[in-house]
Structures are given as C-alpha cells and as structure tokens.
Scaffold this motif. Structure first.
Motif, PDB file in Angstrom:
ATOM      1  N   CYS A 487       1.440  -1.403   0.253  1.00 44.12           N
ATOM      2  CA  CYS A 487       0.033   0.331  -0.260  1.00 44.12           C
ATOM      3  C   CYS A 487       0.762   1.005   0.056  1.00 44.12           C
ATOM      4  CB  CYS A 487      -0.757  -0.209   1.333  1.00 44.12           C
ATOM      5  SG  CYS A 487      -2.351   1.296   1.379  1.00 44.12           S
ATOM      6  N   HIS A 488       0.486   1.729  -0.676  1.00 43.50           N
ATOM      7  CA  HIS A 488       1.611   3.279  -1.224  1.00 43.50           C
ATOM      8  C   HIS A 488       1.158   4.600  -0.045  1.00 43.50           C
ATOM      9  CE1 HIS A 488       2.602   0.106  -4.206  1.00 43.50           C
ATOM     10  NE2 HIS A 488       3.559   0.755  -4.095  1.00 43.50           N
ATOM     11  N   TYR A 489       1.572   5.207   0.452  1.00 44.52           N
ATOM     12  CA  TYR A 489       0.862   6.243   1.012  1.00 44.52           C
ATOM     13  C   TYR A 489       2.385   7.321   0.945  1.00 44.52           C
ATOM     14  CZ  TYR A 489       3.903   4.237   5.170  1.00 44.52           C
ATOM     15  OH  TYR A 489       4.625   3.608   5.821  1.00 44.52           O
ATOM     16  N   ASN A 490       2.152   8.841   1.743  1.00 43.87           N
ATOM     17  CA  ASN A 490       3.331   9.513   2.077  1.00 43.87           C
ATOM     18  C   ASN A 490       4.095   9.605   3.022  1.00 43.87           C
ATOM     19  OD1 ASN A 490       1.051   9.926   3.685  1.00 43.87           O
ATOM     20  ND2 ASN A 490       1.113  11.786   3.916  1.00 43.87           N
ATOM     21  N   ARG A 491       4.493   8.604   2.896  1.00 46.16           N
ATOM     22  CA  ARG A 491       5.550   7.463   3.706  1.00 46.16           C
ATOM     23  C   ARG A 491       7.145   8.396   4.130  1.00 46.16           C
ATOM     24  NH1 ARG A 491       8.506   2.249   1.292  1.00 46.16           N
ATOM     25  NH2 ARG A 491       9.549   3.042  -0.299  1.00 46.16           N
ATOM     26  N   CYS A 495      15.912   9.017   2.014  1.00 48.68           N
ATOM     27  CA  CYS A 495      16.724   9.763   1.793  1.00 48.68           C
ATOM     28  C   CYS A 495      16.533  11.063   2.724  1.00 48.68           C
ATOM     29  CB  CYS A 495      16.871  10.655   0.009  1.00 48.68           C
ATOM     30  SG  CYS A 495      15.372  11.763  -0.586  1.00 48.68           S
ATOM     31  N   CYS A 496      15.718  12.170   3.002  1.00 50.56           N
ATOM     32  CA  CYS A 496      15.270  13.155   3.591  1.00 50.56           C
ATOM     33  C   CYS A 496      14.804  12.983   5.041  1.00 50.56           C
ATOM     34  CB  CYS A 496      14.550  14.148   2.599  1.00 50.56           C
ATOM     35  SG  CYS A 496      15.387  14.252   0.960  1.00 50.56           S
ATOM     36  N   LYS A 497      15.088  12.858   5.416  1.00 47.02           N
ATOM     37  CA  LYS A 497      14.677  12.422   7.868  1.00 47.02           C
ATOM     38  C   LYS A 497      13.967  14.490   8.101  1.00 47.02           C
ATOM     39  CE  LYS A 497      16.063  11.761  12.082  1.00 47.02           C
ATOM     40  NZ  LYS A 497      17.293  11.655  13.202  1.00 47.02           N
ATOM     41  N   GLY A 498      12.590  13.234   7.827  1.00 48.18           N
ATOM     42  CA  GLY A 498      11.625  14.230   8.437  1.00 48.18           C
ATOM     43  C   GLY A 498      10.887  14.652   8.000  1.00 48.18           C
ATOM     44  N   VAL A 499      11.252  14.168   5.911  1.00 39.74           N
ATOM     45  CA  VAL A 499      10.240  14.461   4.282  1.00 39.74           C
ATOM     46  C   VAL A 499       9.477  13.857   4.717  1.00 39.74           C
ATOM     47  CG1 VAL A 499       9.986  15.553   2.349  1.00 39.74           C
ATOM     48  CG2 VAL A 499      12.084  16.685   4.057  1.00 39.74           C
ATOM     49  N   ARG A 500       8.448  13.424   4.048  1.00 40.84           N
ATOM     50  CA  ARG A 500       7.381  12.858   3.926  1.00 40.84           C
ATOM     51  C   ARG A 500       7.518  12.741   2.024  1.00 40.84           C
ATOM     52  NH1 ARG A 500       3.764  10.250   7.278  1.00 40.84           N
ATOM     53  NH2 ARG A 500       3.602  10.494   9.116  1.00 40.84           N
ATOM     54  N   SER A 501       7.400  11.618   1.478  1.00 44.19           N
ATOM     55  CA  SER A 501       7.507  11.457  -0.015  1.00 44.19           C
ATOM     56  C   SER A 501       5.706  12.930  -0.522  1.00 44.19           C
ATOM     57  CB  SER A 501       6.823  10.524  -0.596  1.00 44.19           C
ATOM     58  OG  SER A 501       6.315  10.040  -1.545  1.00 44.19           O
ATOM     59  N   PRO A 502       6.367  13.289  -1.554  1.00 39.89           N
ATOM     60  CA  PRO A 502       5.100  13.999  -2.344  1.00 39.89           C
ATOM     61  C   PRO A 502       4.499  13.053  -3.022  1.00 39.89           C
ATOM     62  CG  PRO A 502       7.441  14.825  -2.923  1.00 39.89           C
ATOM     63  CD  PRO A 502       7.630  13.761  -2.264  1.00 39.89           C
TER      64      PRO A 502
END
Length: 529
Positions: A487-491, A495-502
C-alpha cells in the motif's frame, strides 16, 4: 509254526505307515502351492485352508467368480478352472488381502446401516488396483458392484481411464472413491468424472488423509458442484495408525425455471451495491474458511513505522503463508499473479519461486507489467506469461508516468523507474508513455474459478485504491486465496529525514483501513513492502 511278531517289529511298521502318510500329504501340499498356485480347491477335490463358511458367487466379465471368506478367489469358465496370474493368486491367498477385504466390509456395513448403501445399489469403486473394495461389497450382499482402474484385475476390476470412465452419465447409485483423490495429480478432473457417472440422489464416498482443516474440506467440496455435503467424520484407515476423513456427499438435481433464474440474477445485481467506502458488502461463499485462516495470520502493523523500508521488510519474515496453515491439495490449478511485476528478480525470482511454500505443486505464473523496459527480460523466462498492460478498472488507453524515485528498490535501479497511472506531476524526472489498460477484475473472473488456487502480489503505485474496490464489486476478490499488497502512502523518505514523499496523498492510516477492511471481509491479505 512261525514265532509271533515281536512288539518292537509292530511299532516299526506303524511308524513307517505314519511316515508314508506324512510324505504323501507333503507332496500333495507342494503340488497345490507350486502347480496350482492357490488353495487347491478343485472340482471334486478337497481344499487346503478352506473355510467352512458358505461361498459367495460373484459375477465378472465373461467369467463367474467364487470368493470364499478364506481369502482366495476361484475363477471358473464354462466349468473349467482358469489359471490366474501367480501374483494374483499369491495376493488372494495372503493375510493382507483378507485384512483389507474385512476392513472395507466394515466400512460398507457402516454406510449400509446409515442408509447410504443397499443390496440393490448399482455400485462403482474408482481407482481400485486389485479390488479389495469390490469383493467387500459383494461379501456384504451388494452383488451389482464393479471396480475400475488403469490396469484390469479380473474378475473384480475392469480396465478404464479414471478421467474418462467407461460408463454412462448417471449410471451408479453409489460411487466409492476411496483415497483416489489423494493419489491423483488432477483431483478436479477426477472429481468431475465421478460426479458425471453418479445418479441424482446417489452418494459419493471419499476417504482422504487431507481435508483435516476447513479450508481443505471446503476446497474438496467445491470440486463437486451440484452435490450436497452430508457427513464428514474421522475413521481409522486400513493401517490403524492412520486416521482418514470419510466424506459423504449426495448429488442433487436442480430444477430451476426461467423465473427462478431471473430472480437469482436480480438478487445478484442487488448484492453489487457498494458501501460508503466503495467496497461491496457482498460476501464470498468461502468467507467462513478464510476467516478461520485470518485468525491465525500475523497481526497488522498498526503504528506507522518511521523507517518503513526496514519495518515492512522485517515483517515479511513473520508472514503466515496460507500453505503453512492449510492443505491446498484439492485445487484444479495453481496460479501466481504478480500485478506490477517489474523485473524478474523483483519478486518472482527472488521471492515467489524461492520462498513461497508450494506443497510440491507447480504454479502458473502471470507477470502484469506496463513498463516495456522489462519486457525483453521475460522473453527468456520459461513458465511465465507476460501481460504487457496496466491493471485498471476498465479497458482504455492510459497515460503512464515513469518517475525516477530516490526510494527505488536496489534490484530495479537501472530499469524504467517507478510507473504509475496518475496525472503528470510536471517533474523533470518524469516521462509519460501511452499504454493500454485492461479491466483486471474482469480478467480474473474470466480466467479463474473457485476450483483454482490463486496467489496475488500487488504493487501498483497507489492504484490499489482503485483496483481493490473493483475486485469486490465484481466478486473477483472471492477467487483470490492469498493477497500480498504493498500500500502506497506519503511515507517518510529514506533520503531526507523528517520529509514525507510528495508522490502520494494517501496516509498510513488510510492504508491500515484498507488492510483491515480486506481482512474483515474474509481476504487473507499481508502487508508487503
């Protein structure tokens, strides 16, 4: 006058006469065993090992058979004793033969007492190599009985292909399948042939070492459409150390007129109404057996992991695979569908073929992949059918976005990137291709049935929120035995700590709701990564 014989001389004479008698009997016994190869029961002669019990006359093909309860069979043809093969004669005079016949006699006596068998029943024993079961039926008074196997063993067993039985449709009142379905590599085909030759209201008796769990038992019953399960019970096998399950089913005759058929169709249409979450409230017919499996499945991860690429991968080690929970023997076909297959090594080669427990069954493999960058790789792979389309909710042309993602899996780098059916984001890392989408749920329904064992892995970059409701609405979800869903979500991004996938708008909570909804509706789904 001669002197009287001395007592010692008389004793010597008596001993010689006794020894002569013993030698004569020994010679007679050797003649019976070596020359006749049987119990020595000939016309007008005495029988060694004969039983005082009354013999039972049997009828065979072109011969008349007499079987005594002394564990042998005599074959007469026109009043002249014919010679059976030495191996058959050895079997008929063995203790194993007698024990087996007596075992099946007890089985059939119980079935007769329960009302499933009568002396007038036209009876068939399927896949009985030597005919223990047939003789047992005749000994308890069911004279109209015959066995069938790949090789004949007259007079009890005639030759015939179990998958094309040499009998008319609806010919038998009683069919004893024994453990034939366990032995067969094509249980569904064998079951169909057994169902063909039994009469409406007739009974089929199955013995199996499988069907010890609800899933396996239901799978077996599905092989006999138009039959009602009557009874299932545990019994001792011919070897008392083995426990068998005896299953009794009865063929029914459905008489539906056109109005009934239409009314059923109307009800089915009503059942397709969807709930507020877009998933049909219609339940699968096999929901009960699936719910029992779900109770034994690994728990879902309820709290969102901070490092999902690690947590979900570790969770894969805790997965309780369906074949580790139940017997999957009674299926017609075994199928693995990889939706969003990507490269061969992504999951087919690295996971399914190496790790999934198959219980010695050979699986058909379907790879569904819209990205043509992977197509050449599948040309050299045997046993895999590639469907070069995008799984979708209908047949139409789609725009397919290829995005080079920082979170791309290591074994896929250098490939075409992560593809998804979504509006173009405008990113410089994206490219758009025109592809064909097909009605995935409709394809599943047309290609498979409840008689098949279907495993599915789905990794479709967010399209699962479109495909899953469609699978429920069409009823295709009922044909999927086990589902591995990513299941795909804004995890959180690697690569970038504290940043969610847009890349995705859905949250982990929405994914968890999807998994819980699937399990609550009887789908054995696992969180995949």
């Amino acid at each position: 006058m001669d002197p009287p014989l001395k007592p010692r001389t008389c004793r010597n004479l008596f001993v010689r006469i006794l020894l002569f008698g013993v030698v004569a009997l020994a010679l007679r016994f050797a003649y019976v065993v070596v020359v006749l190869g049987g119990a020595g029961c000939g016309s007008g002669d005495f029988c060694l090992f004969s039983s005082p019990e009354e013999s039972l006359a049997l009828s065979g093909s072109g011969a008349t058979t007499t079987a005594r309860t002394a564990a042998f069979v005599r074959v007469h043809d026109g009043g002249v004793t014919t010679t059976a093969s030495p191996s058959l004669r050895a079997l008929w005079t063995s203790r194993e033969w007698r024990r087996s016949v007596e075992y099946y006699s007890s089985v059939f006596n119980r079935l007769r007492s329960d009302g499933y068998l009568s002396p007038s029943s036209h009876s068939l024993c399927v896949d009985t190599p030597v005919g223990y079961e047939v003789l047992a039926l005749k000994e308890i008074g069911v004279s109209d009985a015959i066995g069938v196997a790949k090789k004949k063993s007259l007079p009890l067993v005639r030759q015939g292909n179990p998958f094309n039985l040499p009998f008319s449709e609806g010919e038998f009142d009683f069919v004893f399948a024994g453990c034939a379905l366990d032995r067969s590599k094509r249980p569904a085909d064998l079951a169909a042939e057994i169902a063909r030759v039994v009469k409406p209201q007739g009974f089929v008796i199955i013995h199996t070492t499988s069907a010890q769990d609800l899933y396996s038992l239901t799978s077996l019953q599905v092989l006999f459409p138009g039959h009602d399960p009557i009874k299932s019970r545990k019994i001792k096998g011919p070897d008392s150390s083995i426990t068998l399950r005896e299953i009794i089913i009865q063929k029914i005759q459905l008489e539906l007129d056109n109005s009934n058929i239409l009314s059923h169709q109307d009800k089915d249409s009503e059942n397709l109404d969807s709930s507020s979450d877009g998933i049909s409230v219609n339940n699968c017919s096999n929901q009960q057996q699936k719910m029992q499996l779900i109770e034994s499945a690994e728990p879902l991860i309820e709290e969102e992991p901070l490092k999902p690429w690690i947590a979900l991968k570790r969770n894969a080690k805790n997965i309780k695979y369906l074949p580790s929970l139940a017997d999957i023997s009674f299926k017609r076909r075994y199928v693995y569908i990889d939706v969003g297959a990507r490269s061969y090594g992504s999951s087919i080669g690295s996971w399914f073929r190496k790790q999934y427990p198959k219980q010695n069954h050979t699986f058909e493999i379907y790879a569904i992949e819209a990205d043509h960058s992977f197509y050449d790789e599948y040309k050299s792979r045997k046993g895999i059918t590639l469907l070069p389309y995008a799984a979708w909710v209908r047949n139409e042309t789609l725009s397919f976005e290829i995005n080079r993602d920082h979170d791309q899996k290591e074994d896929e780098k250098g490939g075409g990137g992560m593809g998804r059916i979504r509006p173009v984001s405008g990113s410089t890392h994206s490219e758009v291709r025109t592809i064909k989408g097909f009605d995935f749920a409709n394809w599943v329904k047309q290609s498979f049935s409840e008689k098949d064992y279907v495993v599915m892995k789905m990794d479709v970059e967010g399209t699962e929120f479109d495909l899953i409701p469609r699978l429920f609405q069409t009823g295709a979800i009922c044909l999927i035995d086990e589902l591995f869903l990513e299941c795909h979500y804004n995890r959180w991004q690697r690569c970038c700590k504290g940043v969610r996938s847009p890349k995705y708008k859905n949250t982990y909570g929405q994914c968890l709701d999807l998994f819980q909804s699937l399990r609550q509706r009887g789908v054995l789904v696992h969180q995949w990564w």
